[in-house]
Design a protein around this motif. Structure first.
Motif, PDB file in Angstrom:
ATOM      1  N   ALA A  17      10.358 -17.466 -26.969  1.00  0.00           N
ATOM      2  CA  ALA A  17      10.194 -18.560 -26.007  1.00  0.00           C
ATOM      3  C   ALA A  17      11.533 -18.959 -25.406  1.00  0.00           C
ATOM      4  CB  ALA A  17       9.531 -19.757 -26.684  1.00  0.00           C
ATOM      5  N   ILE A  18      12.563 -19.044 -26.237  1.00  0.00           N
ATOM      6  CA  ILE A  18      13.897 -19.376 -25.735  1.00  0.00           C
ATOM      7  C   ILE A  18      14.386 -18.296 -24.772  1.00  0.00           C
ATOM      8  CG2 ILE A  18      16.325 -19.599 -26.410  1.00  0.00           C
ATOM      9  CD1 ILE A  18      15.244 -20.988 -28.990  1.00  0.00           C
ATOM     10  N   GLY A  19      14.136 -17.041 -25.096  1.00  0.00           N
ATOM     11  CA  GLY A  19      14.520 -15.951 -24.214  1.00  0.00           C
ATOM     12  C   GLY A  19      13.805 -16.002 -22.878  1.00  0.00           C
ATOM     13  N   LEU A  20      12.529 -16.320 -22.892  1.00  0.00           N
ATOM     14  CA  LEU A  20      11.762 -16.405 -21.647  1.00  0.00           C
ATOM     15  C   LEU A  20      12.242 -17.567 -20.783  1.00  0.00           C
ATOM     16  CD1 LEU A  20       8.191 -15.612 -23.008  1.00  0.00           C
ATOM     17  CD2 LEU A  20       9.666 -14.129 -21.637  1.00  0.00           C
ATOM     18  N   VAL A  21      12.528 -18.700 -21.407  1.00  0.00           N
ATOM     19  CA  VAL A  21      13.038 -19.848 -20.661  1.00  0.00           C
ATOM     20  C   VAL A  21      14.414 -19.531 -20.087  1.00  0.00           C
ATOM     21  CG1 VAL A  21      13.854 -22.232 -20.890  1.00  0.00           C
ATOM     22  CG2 VAL A  21      11.662 -21.565 -21.882  1.00  0.00           C
ATOM     23  N   ALA A  22      15.260 -18.891 -20.869  1.00  0.00           N
ATOM     24  CA  ALA A  22      16.599 -18.524 -20.392  1.00  0.00           C
ATOM     25  C   ALA A  22      16.501 -17.572 -19.201  1.00  0.00           C
ATOM     26  CB  ALA A  22      17.402 -17.889 -21.519  1.00  0.00           C
ATOM     27  N   ALA A  23      15.585 -16.621 -19.261  1.00  0.00           N
ATOM     28  CA  ALA A  23      15.407 -15.681 -18.147  1.00  0.00           C
ATOM     29  C   ALA A  23      14.916 -16.401 -16.900  1.00  0.00           C
ATOM     30  CB  ALA A  23      14.433 -14.580 -18.546  1.00  0.00           C
ATOM     31  N   ALA A  24      13.991 -17.321 -17.076  1.00  0.00           N
ATOM     32  CA  ALA A  24      13.489 -18.085 -15.934  1.00  0.00           C
ATOM     33  C   ALA A  24      14.606 -18.914 -15.304  1.00  0.00           C
ATOM     34  CB  ALA A  24      12.336 -18.984 -16.370  1.00  0.00           C
ATOM     35  N   LEU A  25      15.415 -19.550 -16.143  1.00  0.00           N
ATOM     36  CA  LEU A  25      16.543 -20.329 -15.618  1.00  0.00           C
ATOM     37  C   LEU A  25      17.558 -19.431 -14.905  1.00  0.00           C
ATOM     38  CD1 LEU A  25      17.155 -22.865 -18.510  1.00  0.00           C
ATOM     39  CD2 LEU A  25      16.278 -23.361 -16.212  1.00  0.00           C
ATOM     40  N   ALA A  26      17.782 -18.255 -15.431  1.00  0.00           N
ATOM     41  CA  ALA A  26      18.722 -17.327 -14.805  1.00  0.00           C
ATOM     42  C   ALA A  26      18.224 -16.875 -13.435  1.00  0.00           C
ATOM     43  CB  ALA A  26      18.951 -16.119 -15.698  1.00  0.00           C
ATOM     44  N   ARG A  27      16.913 -16.783 -13.265  1.00  0.00           N
ATOM     45  CA  ARG A  27      16.356 -16.385 -11.967  1.00  0.00           C
ATOM     46  C   ARG A  27      16.353 -17.547 -10.983  1.00  0.00           C
ATOM     47  NH1 ARG A  27      12.270 -13.954 -15.102  1.00  0.00           N
ATOM     48  NH2 ARG A  27      10.855 -15.587 -14.448  1.00  0.00           N
ATOM     49  N   VAL A  28      16.090 -18.761 -11.452  1.00  0.00           N
ATOM     50  CA  VAL A  28      15.895 -19.906 -10.566  1.00  0.00           C
ATOM     51  C   VAL A  28      17.205 -20.605 -10.203  1.00  0.00           C
ATOM     52  CG1 VAL A  28      14.847 -22.211 -10.467  1.00  0.00           C
ATOM     53  CG2 VAL A  28      13.541 -20.286 -11.338  1.00  0.00           C
ATOM     54  N   THR A  29      18.149 -20.667 -11.113  1.00  0.00           N
ATOM     55  CA  THR A  29      19.370 -21.443 -10.909  1.00  0.00           C
ATOM     56  C   THR A  29      20.153 -21.054  -9.662  1.00  0.00           C
ATOM     57  OG1 THR A  29      19.519 -21.908 -13.259  1.00  0.00           O
ATOM     58  CG2 THR A  29      21.529 -22.179 -11.971  1.00  0.00           C
TER      59      THR A  29
END
Length: 66
Positions: free
Chosen positions: A45-57
């Protein structure tokens, strides 16, 4: 897991190719007793959230600065 999730939108085949070993490692860690399944799920879950933040930021920063 984070790398797989970050790569998948751009290169779905590469994302799938990376997700398979990540899932196998997760299963192996639980099977060997090195981690509880909740540890593995939380890490995913932490990895998925980190990936989403990396795409959106970057888009959010460009939008705010532009």
């Amino acid at each position: 897991m984070a790398f797989s999730a970050a790569v998948a939108p751009a290169w779905p085949l590469a994302g799938a190719a990376c997700a398979l070993p990540a899932a196998l490692v997760a299963v192996q860690r639980v099977h060997s007793g090195a981690h509880y399944s909740s540890d593995v799920a939380a890490g995913a879950a932490i990895g998925l959230v980190a990936a989403a933040l990396a795409r959106v930021t970057p888009r959010l920063l460009i939008h705010r600065m532009g």
